[in-house]
Every structure is written in C-alpha cells, then in structure tokens.
Design a protein around this motif. Sequence first.
Motif, PDB file in Angstrom:
ATOM      1  N   SER A 140       3.067   5.554  -0.831  1.00 15.72           N
ATOM      2  CA  SER A 140       3.433   5.978   0.514  1.00 15.72           C
ATOM      3  C   SER A 140       4.929   6.240   0.608  1.00 15.72           C
ATOM      4  CB  SER A 140       3.027   4.901   1.518  1.00 15.72           C
ATOM      5  OG  SER A 140       3.506   5.212   2.808  1.00 15.72           O
ATOM      6  N   SER A 141       5.298   7.129   1.533  1.00 16.30           N
ATOM      7  CA  SER A 141       6.722   7.363   1.817  1.00 16.30           C
ATOM      8  C   SER A 141       7.237   6.378   2.854  1.00 16.30           C
ATOM      9  CB  SER A 141       6.930   8.793   2.329  1.00 16.30           C
ATOM     10  OG  SER A 141       6.258   8.980   3.567  1.00 16.30           O
ATOM     11  N   SER A 142       6.355   5.543   3.383  1.00 14.33           N
ATOM     12  CA  SER A 142       6.724   4.546   4.383  1.00 14.33           C
ATOM     13  C   SER A 142       6.319   3.165   3.912  1.00 14.33           C
ATOM     14  CB  SER A 142       6.031   4.843   5.720  1.00 14.33           C
ATOM     15  OG  SER A 142       6.218   3.777   6.628  1.00 14.33           O
ATOM     16  N   GLY A 143       7.231   2.203   4.064  1.00 18.69           N
ATOM     17  CA  GLY A 143       6.906   0.834   3.691  1.00 18.69           C
ATOM     18  C   GLY A 143       6.061   0.128   4.733  1.00 18.69           C
ATOM     19  N   PHE A 144       5.893   0.751   5.912  1.00 16.63           N
ATOM     20  CA  PHE A 144       5.206   0.128   7.038  1.00 16.63           C
ATOM     21  C   PHE A 144       5.834  -1.236   7.318  1.00 16.63           C
ATOM     22  CE2 PHE A 144       2.123   3.037   5.065  1.00 16.63           C
ATOM     23  CZ  PHE A 144       1.875   3.872   6.148  1.00 16.63           C
ATOM     24  N   ASP A 145       5.189  -2.055   8.077  1.00 17.52           N
ATOM     25  CA  ASP A 145       5.742  -3.381   8.363  1.00 17.52           C
ATOM     26  C   ASP A 145       5.370  -4.390   7.282  1.00 17.52           C
ATOM     27  OD1 ASP A 145       6.920  -2.566  10.728  1.00 17.52           O
ATOM     28  OD2 ASP A 145       5.111  -2.942  11.909  1.00 17.52           O
ATOM     29  N   ARG A 146       4.302  -4.078   6.556  1.00 16.09           N
ATOM     30  CA  ARG A 146       3.845  -4.964   5.484  1.00 16.09           C
ATOM     31  C   ARG A 146       3.806  -4.180   4.184  1.00 16.09           C
ATOM     32  NH1 ARG A 146      -1.724  -6.045   8.035  1.00 16.09           N
ATOM     33  NH2 ARG A 146      -1.100  -4.275   9.318  1.00 16.09           N
ATOM     34  N   LYS A 147       4.147  -4.822   3.108  1.00 18.24           N
ATOM     35  CA  LYS A 147       4.155  -4.157   1.812  1.00 18.24           C
ATOM     36  C   LYS A 147       2.736  -4.164   1.239  1.00 18.24           C
ATOM     37  CE  LYS A 147       8.614  -3.435   1.719  1.00 18.24           C
ATOM     38  NZ  LYS A 147       8.934  -3.873   3.064  1.00 18.24           N
ATOM     39  N   LEU A 148       1.945  -3.176   1.684  1.00 14.19           N
ATOM     40  CA  LEU A 148       0.546  -3.107   1.266  1.00 14.19           C
ATOM     41  C   LEU A 148       0.329  -2.132   0.118  1.00 14.19           C
ATOM     42  CD1 LEU A 148      -1.109  -2.995   4.804  1.00 14.19           C
ATOM     43  CD2 LEU A 148      -0.896  -4.974   3.284  1.00 14.19           C
ATOM     44  N   PHE A 149       1.244  -1.155  -0.023  1.00  9.61           N
ATOM     45  CA  PHE A 149       1.063  -0.095  -1.010  1.00  9.61           C
ATOM     46  C   PHE A 149       2.368   0.126  -1.766  1.00  9.61           C
ATOM     47  CE2 PHE A 149      -0.998   1.035   3.084  1.00  9.61           C
ATOM     48  CZ  PHE A 149      -2.308   0.738   2.734  1.00  9.61           C
ATOM     49  N   ASP A 150       2.263   0.742  -2.924  1.00 14.56           N
ATOM     50  CA  ASP A 150       3.458   1.197  -3.623  1.00 14.56           C
ATOM     51  C   ASP A 150       4.190   2.191  -2.720  1.00 14.56           C
ATOM     52  OD1 ASP A 150       2.930  -0.294  -5.925  1.00 14.56           O
ATOM     53  OD2 ASP A 150       1.738   1.306  -6.823  1.00 14.56           O
ATOM     54  N   THR A 151       5.523   2.113  -2.731  1.00 16.76           N
ATOM     55  CA  THR A 151       6.310   2.898  -1.788  1.00 16.76           C
ATOM     56  C   THR A 151       7.516   3.516  -2.475  1.00 16.76           C
ATOM     57  OG1 THR A 151       5.705   1.298  -0.070  1.00 16.76           O
ATOM     58  CG2 THR A 151       7.471   2.832   0.454  1.00 16.76           C
ATOM     59  N   VAL A 152       7.845   4.752  -2.084  1.00 16.04           N
ATOM     60  CA  VAL A 152       9.093   5.404  -2.487  1.00 16.04           C
ATOM     61  C   VAL A 152       9.816   5.809  -1.212  1.00 16.04           C
ATOM     62  CG1 VAL A 152      10.175   7.278  -3.770  1.00 16.04           C
ATOM     63  CG2 VAL A 152       8.020   6.303  -4.588  1.00 16.04           C
ATOM     64  N   HIS A 153      11.044   5.333  -1.029  1.00 13.60           N
ATOM     65  CA  HIS A 153      11.795   5.674   0.180  1.00 13.60           C
ATOM     66  C   HIS A 153      13.279   5.413  -0.042  1.00 13.60           C
ATOM     67  CE1 HIS A 153      10.745   1.330   1.758  1.00 13.60           C
ATOM     68  NE2 HIS A 153      11.286   1.335   0.569  1.00 13.60           N
ATOM     69  N   GLY A 154      14.063   5.613   1.025  1.00 18.90           N
ATOM     70  CA  GLY A 154      15.495   5.357   0.951  1.00 18.90           C
ATOM     71  C   GLY A 154      15.794   3.868   0.927  1.00 18.90           C
ATOM     72  N   VAL A 155      17.036   3.543   0.565  1.00 20.95           N
ATOM     73  CA  VAL A 155      17.438   2.138   0.450  1.00 20.95           C
ATOM     74  C   VAL A 155      17.339   1.432   1.798  1.00 20.95           C
ATOM     75  CG1 VAL A 155      19.329   0.579  -0.151  1.00 20.95           C
ATOM     76  CG2 VAL A 155      18.939   2.638  -1.513  1.00 20.95           C
ATOM     77  N   LYS A 156      17.745   2.133   2.880  1.00 23.03           N
ATOM     78  CA  LYS A 156      17.637   1.594   4.233  1.00 23.03           C
ATOM     79  C   LYS A 156      16.954   2.631   5.115  1.00 23.03           C
ATOM     80  CE  LYS A 156      21.696  -1.442   4.424  1.00 23.03           C
ATOM     81  NZ  LYS A 156      22.977  -1.699   5.158  1.00 23.03           N
ATOM     82  N   PRO A 157      16.204   2.206   6.129  1.00 28.71           N
ATOM     83  CA  PRO A 157      15.597   3.179   7.045  1.00 28.71           C
ATOM     84  C   PRO A 157      16.671   4.050   7.700  1.00 28.71           C
ATOM     85  CG  PRO A 157      14.657   0.998   7.395  1.00 28.71           C
ATOM     86  CD  PRO A 157      15.812   0.816   6.461  1.00 28.71           C
ATOM     87  N   GLY A 158      16.465   5.355   7.650  1.00 29.92           N
ATOM     88  CA  GLY A 158      17.401   6.271   8.303  1.00 29.92           C
ATOM     89  C   GLY A 158      18.752   6.397   7.630  1.00 29.92           C
ATOM     90  N   GLN A 159      18.852   6.001   6.350  1.00 32.34           N
ATOM     91  CA  GLN A 159      20.158   5.988   5.694  1.00 32.34           C
ATOM     92  C   GLN A 159      20.793   7.382   5.631  1.00 32.34           C
ATOM     93  OE1 GLN A 159      21.924   3.504   4.956  1.00 32.34           O
ATOM     94  NE2 GLN A 159      23.492   4.238   3.541  1.00 32.34           N
TER      95      GLN A 159
END
Length: 331
Positions: A140-159
């Motif tokens: 997923s491109s979103s970590g959501f509120d819980r780490k349920l899936f492998d995720t790729v995203h920026g270091v901080k939200p909205g960085q």
Amino acid sequence: MHDIAREAGVSVATVSRFINNEGAVGEEKSRRIRAAIEKFDYTPNRFAKGLKISRSMQIMLIVPDIKNPYYARLYDVLQSIAHREKYVVILYNTNESEENEFNALRLVAELGCDGVVFCSVSDGEEILKSLQKLHRPIVSSSGFDRKLFDTVHGVKPGQGVYLGTRHLLENGHKKVAFAGGNPRSVLNDRRMSGYRRAMQEAGLPVREGYVFSSAFSLEGGYRAGEYFAQLSERPTAIACANDMIAIGIIQYLRTVGIRVPEDISIVGMDNISMSEIVKPALTTVVNDSAEFAEKAAQLLFDRLIGGYKGEPRELFCGRTLVERDSVRRIS
C-alpha cells in the motif's frame, strides 16, 4: 508442447526446460526447438501454467488517476519488473472514487490475482476490511493507522508539501495558501498536514479561505486558480498537493493576467516530466514513482516468490526540493 517436441526430435521435458529457462538445453536442441516454435507460432498458455502451479501470474495495480504522469510512470516501471518475473500487471484506474476502489478489490478476488499494489484515496475501516479479506500479499501507499500491510511511502506524512511550503516561507512569503486534491482522500489529508506543519513551525496561522481542495488534476488546479484569483486579499504563494494542480493554477492565472512568480509564487509536488517544460518551469519536490514501483515490487515479490511470511514492512522514498522558476523572493 508435444507438437514442438515431436517436430524438434526432443522430449517434452526438454521443451519445457527451454521455454521456462529451467535447466541447460544444448545449442543444437535449442536451435531445433526455436525453429519448431516459429513454425507452429507457439505461445505458452500463461493461464494453464498458472493453474498448474496454483497461481494466476497476475498482480493488480490500483491507482487513482492514470492521466497523472506520476501513476503512468509507476505502471510502466512495475510492469517491466513484473515481466522479468513472468507476471502480468492488471491496471485499475479508480478516478479517485472510493466506490471504484471497492470494485477493484472485488475484481482482484474474481480474477484470482496473486497480489495487489494499492495506491489508495481511502483509509476507512471498510476498505481495510476488504483488503484483509483478500488474504494475499498487498503493498500500500498508505500506512493507515495500523501496520497491516507492506507499505511504501515518505518518511513523514506530507513531507513533500512540507518542504515546498517551507521553501516559500524561506523566500519571505507569509500569505501562503494550500491547493489540494480530492478533499475526501487520505492522500489530500496527508499532504495538507505537511502544509499545516510548516506554517505552524513558522509561527503563522492558516488563514481562513487559504485552503482549497478540489481534485488531483489540471481541472482541479484550474478551479483552485479561479478561487484564489477572486479573493480580495490574494495569497502571495501557493503550495500545491501535486504538480498537476500547480500547472492547472498557472494556466488559469495566465488567462486573467496574474503572473507567476511575479504576482503569485507556486510550488508543486511529484516532479513529473511536465514540471520542467511548463512556463515558468515549476519548482517542485521529487516524489519518484519509479522508486516507489521498484520498492513496491521488492516487497511484493519477496512474498510471492521469495517466501517471506513475516510481519508487514515499511520502505521509504526520499523527498528533495527542485528549485526552478515559479518562486520569487519577497522582502
């Protein structure tokens, strides 16, 4: 394959090894097999092979807007990587619709896709439940509120938007606005949070009327430009949630005689190819979709082929500001 073997004078097992690159086949036998394949115009049946190994050899990429060059590039790179692994990538474009995201996830199950790369606009509980019910690898491109899936995203939200907003502030702008995308999307929330964080760190309030969200598209940017242009006290700078919005704003402002950057400075996000050729060239933040595709493929194929069955992992894509011509310094 029996016909190929008979024509080439080899065993079916030898033909199978040749086609699947699963063992050495002598030069002379390889030549005869290639000639027989050409004669019969033979194409391996990927679906039949998938049935044999209990895989569909398909993954689905779900994106919100394929017209955005960011997602077009992501698909191109992911497809190339998947091809090397003998997988096909099915593209599903949701047009930023949560309903279409549910439709896409249902299609994943119907087609028996082996995995999913999910670039979401939604982060609600129902989407999470639908993803979990698939019982297959998801990146997923979103970590959501819980780490349920492998995720790729920026270091901080909205960085990325944070860096763009900070660049405007460092160039003397205090009346800085935010032009966002789909106001119902988690992506817009994340990118707006970067704008708010930069303003807060600078000790500046977010002015009423200085936030406008419509769509992550040229049309959305055009509407944002129209909105900001009619304000009695216009912002001197606008931080945009992506480059498409920024370019749309520039296009609209030009039609009403508002100059960029002389009258309003603009910063984008994503560094798509169009950002270099628009006039003025757009100052923006690198968000490399090729890097996202490579890291998403790494996580996905670790599970599909590498046998990884551990806890969800996170990989991060860096953000770097690229200065061009759409920002001017004010005193």
